[in-house]
Design an enzyme around this catalytic site. Structure first.
Site: not given
Ligand code: PLP
Length: 391
Positions: A71-72, A199-201, A237, A325
């Site tokens: 996601g980031t 984001s998959a996780h 890759t 985070c």
């Molecule tokens: N955006 C949102 C709304 C999220 O909740 C998160 C993760 O907590 C992220 C982005 C970041 O995703 P990733 O952990 O896959 O980098």
């Protein structure tokens, strides 16, 4: 001791079905997708299949999906990619004050590089008014970024409405749908978005893999240069096992969304009502209805969120205070601050996020262990003056 994991907004356990699909990619089908012999072609085929699954899940075309590290990276790519490719048109970007740090910190970086950022306010539930977006647009605006669902308080934003306005203005629109996939419908055309991060996780897939939807025709600059992978938009890759896992996870998340959301909403409401009915001086943060089916975020007055988290951990319950985070800082959550929750109340906030394996017994357990923890912490609190300490 019972272990009750209620931090699914931070991450989810990888579904065994997903792991099963990923395993061969580490061993027998380990080929580099850029190579021309059989195992290379097989790896490429596996990526193509996963890309198709992501596209189907969000109503996109396969060639509009770029795999990333999560996601980031997807948020960074969307914002920086559009900003640097379109700066000759203007250097103004609109976002909201409740975005994830992946968006907010990227905006800070862009501001240092000459872009002007407007941070829109939210109402007391965390909603960004689409009309505020309309008013903020200038002839220099190139991009609007508003998240689909908030990771802290679970509020679901009116993205389709905002998207309509942004589209009328001919500006790019990005949404961070990281918390929305598998919880609420996500369709890039219904939402009127040009860019969408996932984001998959967060939906029972592996960590370290995500995707960015980029509508065909969007002018973007690449952030990672090198080989020709991902249509030259993201070199390196490919993370084949991760991408295959993401494909399987999104397929499962979307096909089981309705059933899971129903069950999660029932359990979430049991938790919300159980807490509001049995503990005094507590408020629910976020929108009462327009919220993710798995999210319950509360502020308990006269207690510290961190103390609650640690005391719940001692009895086997994993929750988060504020955003996962940022839970290592003592800053009040920027989301609750934007919603004008007073600082001393924001400090007593805890986020419970349920998941597909959460049971009614888990919720009963939390409702049993939580009131004595709150009572104990309030007895020790210097802030408790005048408070009836029965609960
Ligand atoms: N955006 C949102 C709304 C999220 O909740 C998160 C993760 O907590 C992220 C982005 C970041 O995703 P990733 O952990 O896959 O980098």
């Amino acid at each position: 001791m019972r272990f009750v994991y209620l931090d699914h907004a931070a991450t989810t356990p990888t579904d065994p079905e997903v792991v099963k699909e990923m395993l061969p990619c580490f061993t027998e089908s380990f080929g580099n997708p850029s190579t021309l012999y059989k195992i290379g072609r097989e790896a490429k085929k596996a990526i193509t299949l996963a890309r198709d699954k992501v596209a189907v899940a969000i109503g996109a075309k396969s060639e509009e999906i770029i795999f990333t590290s999560g996601g980031t990276e997807s948020d960074n790519f969307a914002l920086k990619g559009v900003a640097f490719a379109n700066e000759q048109k203007g250097k103004h970007i609109i976002t909201s004050s409740v975005e994830h740090h992946a968006v907010l910190e990227t905006c800070k970086f862009l501001a240092k590089n000459g872009f002007e950022i407007t941070y829109l306010p939210v109402d007391k539930y965390g909603i960004v008014d689409p009309e505020d977006v309309r008013k903020a647009v200038t002839d220099k605006t190139i991009l609007v970024s508003v998240m689909q669902a908030n990771n802290e308080v679970g509020t679901i934003e009116p993205i389709a409405e905002t998207g309509k306005i942004v589209k009328e203005k001919g500006i790019y629109f990005h949404t961070d749908a990281v918390q929305a996939i598998g919880a609420v419908p996500v369709n890039v055309n219904d939402l009127n978005v040009d860019l969408l991060a996932l984001s998959a996780h967060k939906f029972y897939g592996p960590k370290g893999v995500g995707a960015l939807y980029i509508r065909k025709g969007t002018r973007m600059m690449s952030l990672i240069n090198g080989g020709h992978q991902e249509r030259r938009r993201r070199a390196g890759t490919e993370n084949v096992p991760g991408i295959v896992g993401l494909g399987k996870a999104i397929e499962l998340a979307v096909s089981k969304m309705e059933e899971r959301s129903k069950q999660l909403t029932f359990l979430r409401d049991k938790l919300i009502n159980g807490i509001l009915d049995n503990i005094e001086n507590v408020r629910l943060n976020g929108h009462p209805e327009k919220r993710l089916p798995n999210n319950a975020n509360f502020s308990f007055e006269f207690v510290e969120g961190e103390s609650m988290l640690l005391n719940l951990d001692l009895v086997g319950v994993a929750v988060s205070s504020g955003s996962a985070c940022t839970s290592d800082t003592l800053e009040p959550s920027h989301v609750l601050s934007a919603m004008k929750v007073p600082i001393e109340i924001a400090h007593g906030s805890v986020r419970f996020t349920l998941g597909k394996n959460t049971t009614e017994e888990d919720i009963d357990y939390v409702l049993e262990v939580l009131p004595p923890i709150i009572k104990k912490l309030r007895q020790m609190s210097p802030l408790r003056e005048g408070l009836d300490l029965n609960v």
